[in-house]
Design an enzyme around this catalytic site. Structure first.
Site, PDB file in Angstrom:
ATOM      1  CG  ASN A  10      -1.719   1.213   1.418  1.00  0.00           C
ATOM      2  OD1 ASN A  10      -1.833   2.029   0.501  1.00  0.00           O
ATOM      3  ND2 ASN A  10      -2.313   1.370   2.599  1.00  0.00           N
ATOM      4  CD1 TRP A  11       3.348   1.056  -2.885  1.00  0.00           C
ATOM      5  CD2 TRP A  11       3.317   2.189  -4.816  1.00  0.00           C
ATOM      6  NE1 TRP A  11       3.994   0.282  -3.832  1.00  0.00           N
ATOM      7  CE2 TRP A  11       3.982   0.962  -5.025  1.00  0.00           C
ATOM      8  CE3 TRP A  11       3.171   3.062  -5.893  1.00  0.00           C
ATOM      9  CZ2 TRP A  11       4.514   0.598  -6.268  1.00  0.00           C
ATOM     10  CZ3 TRP A  11       3.691   2.704  -7.134  1.00  0.00           C
ATOM     11  CH2 TRP A  11       4.362   1.481  -7.313  1.00  0.00           C
ATOM     12  CG  HIS A  96      -5.622   1.631   5.594  1.00  0.00           C
ATOM     13  ND1 HIS A  96      -5.174   2.593   6.465  1.00  0.00           N
ATOM     14  CD2 HIS A  96      -4.588   0.796   5.379  1.00  0.00           C
ATOM     15  CE1 HIS A  96      -3.899   2.350   6.751  1.00  0.00           C
ATOM     16  NE2 HIS A  96      -3.527   1.256   6.106  1.00  0.00           N
ATOM     17  CD  GLU A  98      -2.701   5.363   7.075  1.00  0.00           C
ATOM     18  OE1 GLU A  98      -2.761   5.421   5.833  1.00  0.00           O
ATOM     19  OE2 GLU A  98      -1.710   4.903   7.690  1.00  0.00           O
ATOM     20  CD  GLU A 168      -3.138  -2.905   7.609  1.00  0.00           C
ATOM     21  OE1 GLU A 168      -2.026  -3.132   7.115  1.00  0.00           O
ATOM     22  OE2 GLU A 168      -3.789  -1.868   7.388  1.00  0.00           O
ATOM     23  N   GLY A 174       2.832   1.980  10.949  1.00  0.00           N
ATOM     24  CA  GLY A 174       3.779   3.086  10.812  1.00  0.00           C
ATOM     25  C   GLY A 174       4.518   3.431  12.094  1.00  0.00           C
ATOM     26  CB  SER A 214       5.640  -1.895  11.943  1.00  0.00           C
ATOM     27  OG  SER A 214       5.212  -0.581  12.216  1.00  0.00           O
ATOM     28  N   GLY A 235       2.947  -1.314   4.372  1.00  0.00           N
ATOM     29  CA  GLY A 235       2.897   0.117   4.103  1.00  0.00           C
ATOM     30  C   GLY A 235       4.284   0.642   3.780  1.00  0.00           C
ATOM     31  N   GLY A 236       4.937   1.213   4.784  1.00  0.00           N
ATOM     32  CA  GLY A 236       6.233   1.880   4.589  1.00  0.00           C
ATOM     33  C   GLY A 236       7.244   1.060   3.796  1.00  0.00           C
TER      34      GLY A 236
HETATM   35  C1  PEP Z   1      -0.604  -0.051   6.442  1.00  0.00           C
HETATM   36  O1  PEP Z   1      -0.879   1.127   6.586  1.00  0.00           O
HETATM   37  O2  PEP Z   1      -1.390  -0.804   5.837  1.00  0.00           O
HETATM   38  C2  PEP Z   1       0.631  -0.533   7.013  1.00  0.00           C
HETATM   39  C3  PEP Z   1       0.703  -1.781   7.308  1.00  0.00           C
HETATM   40  O3  PEP Z   1       1.629   0.395   7.196  1.00  0.00           O
HETATM   41  P1  PEP Z   1       3.104   0.111   7.759  1.00  0.00           P
HETATM   42  O4  PEP Z   1       3.607  -1.148   7.129  1.00  0.00           O
HETATM   43  O5  PEP Z   1       3.879   1.321   7.365  1.00  0.00           O
HETATM   44  O6  PEP Z   1       2.966  -0.025   9.246  1.00  0.00           O
END
Ligand code: PEP
Length: 259
Positions: A10-11, A96, A98, A168, A174, A214, A235-236
């Site tokens: 997920n960018w 998600h 966010e 998640e 993050g 993460s 994510g990141g």
């Molecule tokens: C996400 O937002 O779906 C996610 C898993 O982010 P990150 O890997 O950066 O924690």
């Protein structure tokens, strides 16, 4: 039952079109191709979907939209409809944290989007997870039960087969603080039992349940080796081709060791 592992990147709101093309090309160059061992899904921003789709043609890597609105067209300024992305995407990420936290997305809205995705040939990838406060208050099970039950309300068995769920925990997204394999397994196992209650045991056995929060190559290997964790939503780390590819490789190793 063996489920094809899925690793999704997920960018989020990152990457211009030229940057997206560069990242997609680097991932394509290092991905396992059509090996059939792992499904690789990229979720670029809407603006990059079409060009990235062209760049990934015949690579075996598929695309998803980071969100969709539930209407097919109309006066909904700023929204993107399922029909607009269905040509390039196999998946639509829905719910998600966010979207829920920053943009007020409710469980009811998530359910409407799940139905809209399915109506337009997109497979819903539904994200659920508890916040830090909810986790510390011992409410993880209550929150997951509410979110999963609401998300799949009104789905029939055939539609249930199209579903992917991503667990998640919000406190892990993050933050660099990832869930232990035991916590990921307990939550993903609960999600599978909830799906069994809503859609039937055999459907629940075929739904892929991902862990996200993460994720790194090191942490994901032990998480994905758990019986109810079928892949990762990243994510990141998905913004750096080598880091993302290491997680893709970990998925194939975890699958091999689970057999
Ligand atoms: C996400 O937002 O779906 C996610 C898993 O982010 P990150 O890997 O950066 O924690």
């Amino acid at each position: 039952m063996s489920r094809l592992p899925l690793v999704a990147g997920n960018w989020k709101m990152n990457k211009t079109v030229p940057e997206s093309l560069e990242l997609a090309a680097a991932i394509r160059a290092g991905a396992p191709g059509q090996s059939g061992e792992v499904e690789v899904v990229l979720l670029p921003p809407f603006t990059s979907l079409w060009p990235v789709a062209e760049r990934l043609e015949d690579s075996g890597i598929v695309l998803g939209a980071q969100d969709i609105y539930w209407e097919a067209a109309g006066a909904y300024t700023g929204e993107v409809s399922p029909t607009m992305v269905a040509g390039w995407c196999r998946y639509a990420l829905i719910g998600h944290s966010e979207r829920r936290r920053l943009f007020g997305e409710t469980d009811e809205a998530v359910n409407r989007k799940v139905h809209a995705a399915l109506a337009h040939g997109l497979r819903p990838m539904v994200a659920v997870g508890e916040s830090l406060e909810e986790n510390e208050a011992g409410e993880t099970e209550t929150v997951l039960t509410r979110q999963v039950t609401a998300a799949v309300a009104g789905l029939d068995e055939e539609q249930g087969l199209e579903l992917v769920v991503a667990y998640e925990p919000v406190w892990a997204i993050g933050t660099g603080r990832t869930a232990t394999p035991e916590h990921a397994e307990a939550s993903c196992g609960l999600i599978r039992r909830l799906l069994a209650g809503a859609l039937g045991a055999s459907i629940a056995q075929s739904v892929r349940i991902l862990y996200g929060g993460s994720v790194t190559a090191e942490s994901s290997a032990s998480q994905m080796a758990q019986p109810n964790v079928d892949g990762a939503l990243v994510g990141g780390a998905s913004l750096v081709a080598e880091d993302f590819l290491a997680i893709v490789r970990a998925a194939t190793t975890a699958e091999a060791s689970a057999i």
